[in-house]
Design an enzyme around this catalytic site. Structure first.
Site, PDB file in Angstrom:
ATOM      1  N   ARG A 236      47.096  36.737  44.031  1.00 16.91           N
ATOM      2  CA  ARG A 236      47.409  37.316  44.524  1.00 16.91           C
ATOM      3  C   ARG A 236      45.797  36.721  45.490  1.00 16.91           C
ATOM      4  O   ARG A 236      44.852  36.027  45.022  1.00 16.91           O
ATOM      5  CB  ARG A 236      47.282  39.134  44.794  1.00 16.91           C
TER       6      ARG A 236
ATOM      7  N   ASN B 278      36.468  33.015  44.782  1.00 16.85           N
ATOM      8  CA  ASN B 278      35.187  33.903  44.973  1.00 16.85           C
ATOM      9  C   ASN B 278      33.815  33.221  45.922  1.00 16.85           C
ATOM     10  O   ASN B 278      33.560  32.303  45.979  1.00 16.85           O
ATOM     11  CB  ASN B 278      34.668  35.321  44.248  1.00 16.85           C
TER      12      ASN B 278
ATOM     13  N   ASP C 296      29.850  37.371  41.903  1.00 15.53           N
ATOM     14  CA  ASP C 296      30.943  37.214  43.047  1.00 15.53           C
ATOM     15  C   ASP C 296      30.920  37.194  44.696  1.00 15.53           C
ATOM     16  O   ASP C 296      30.439  35.717  44.781  1.00 15.53           O
ATOM     17  CB  ASP C 296      31.464  38.755  42.740  1.00 15.53           C
TER      18      ASP C 296
END
Length: 295
Positions: free
Chosen positions: A105, A153, A203
């Site tokens: 995704r 990320n 992240d």
């Protein structure tokens, strides 16, 4: 000065239960903070002037990220497709399909100074190097720029736009690239921060006016500020285990907003963390830069 510090300036501005809150962006046109819940797909906004919290339910399985555009529509990443979404009418217009036929995704993305979207894909099972980093040009061209990624990320750009930061959360590494603004090429890939020995999970990220990179650490309960040379000069503890991403907002871009997640928390952890999945605001720790717009 890199010890973990605690501050009383952290405020929960939306007590939410996002499963995977992500990609906060400050929109100077609406004077609102916008962000997504990836796994309960919804686009959300917070108006600091009124405290209003708006939730827009979105289609698809995953709402991977979002970006501002010159036209005012929102570029949204739904599963493996990019769409232009009108937040007022709810109308969605397909823009580009980034990948086909792979169990991936779309995930984190950000627009560079020339209006190009840099966005990555990630493995839905979180361990296979199926993902890639792509550059999406305003004319709809999609170009693969790097591969062998597990969870893409932390996309951010230096203030002059010539350094691209990028993270693979499940390889526990952040890199820096030289970015040629004229032709959109990236070169000179080098390690910026390496946590492969500890398994810490960098992240989402953003840049401040000093050119320092702020990174949220999923499962790490903290945010970290790096100087351009990679040295850590500040770490701030948060009241949640899973901070996910961050951005500066407010009229002067002096409020640091941080999204968070309930994902992977046990029922016991969730009971102990009533603010997990909420949106936080931290004042007085820096100033950001206006977000670039696609187009």
């Amino acid at each position: 000065m890199n010890a973990l510090t605690h501050t009383n300036h952290i405020e929960c501005v939306v007590q939410n239960h996002d499963q995977l809150g992500e990609t906060p962006l400050w929109c100077e046109r609406t004077q609102k903070l916008w962000w997504v819940d990836i796994e309960q797909p919804r686009l959300q906004s917070f108006d600091p002037a009124t405290g209003a919290h708006r939730v827009i339910e979105m289609p698809g399985t995953y709402l991977g990220s979002q970006a501002l555009t010159v036209s005012g529509a929102r570029m949204v990443a739904i599963d493996l497709e990019l769409q232009l979404f009108d937040t007022e009418t709810g109308t969605a217009t397909p823009f580009a399909v980034v990948e086909h036929g792979v169990d991936n995704r779309l995930n984190d993305g950000r627009v560079d100074q020339r209006g190009r979207l840099w966005i990555g894909t990630m493995d839905n099972q979180l361990h296979r190097p199926n993902g890639s980093l792509y550059r999406v040009d305003p004319n709809g061209t999609v170009k693969k720029m790097a591969g062998d990624i597990i969870v893409s990320n932390g996309i951010a750009f230096s203030p002059d736009g010539t350094t691209l930061y990028f993270t693979d959360t499940r390889r526990y590494i952040s890199w820096a690239f030289d970015l040629d603004l004229d032709d959109g090429a990236i070169t000179n890939r080098r390690v910026f921060a390496d946590y492969s020995a500890t398994g810490d999970r960098p992240d989402g990220a953003c840049i401040d006016v000093d050119g320092c990179l702020w990174t949220a650490f999923f499962a790490g309960g903290r945010i970290v500020r790096y100087r351009p040379d990679g040295a850590i000069d500040r770490q701030i503890a948060l009241p949640v285990t899973n901070p996910t991403c961050l951005c500066f907002g407010g009229k002067e871009l002096k409020t640091l907003y941080v999204t968070s997640a309930t994902k992977f928390l046990t029922p016991e952890q969730r009971a102990a963390e009533p603010l997990a999945g909420s949106l936080f605001a931290i004042e007085g720790i820096g100033q950001g830069l206006p977000e670039n717009r696609f187009g």
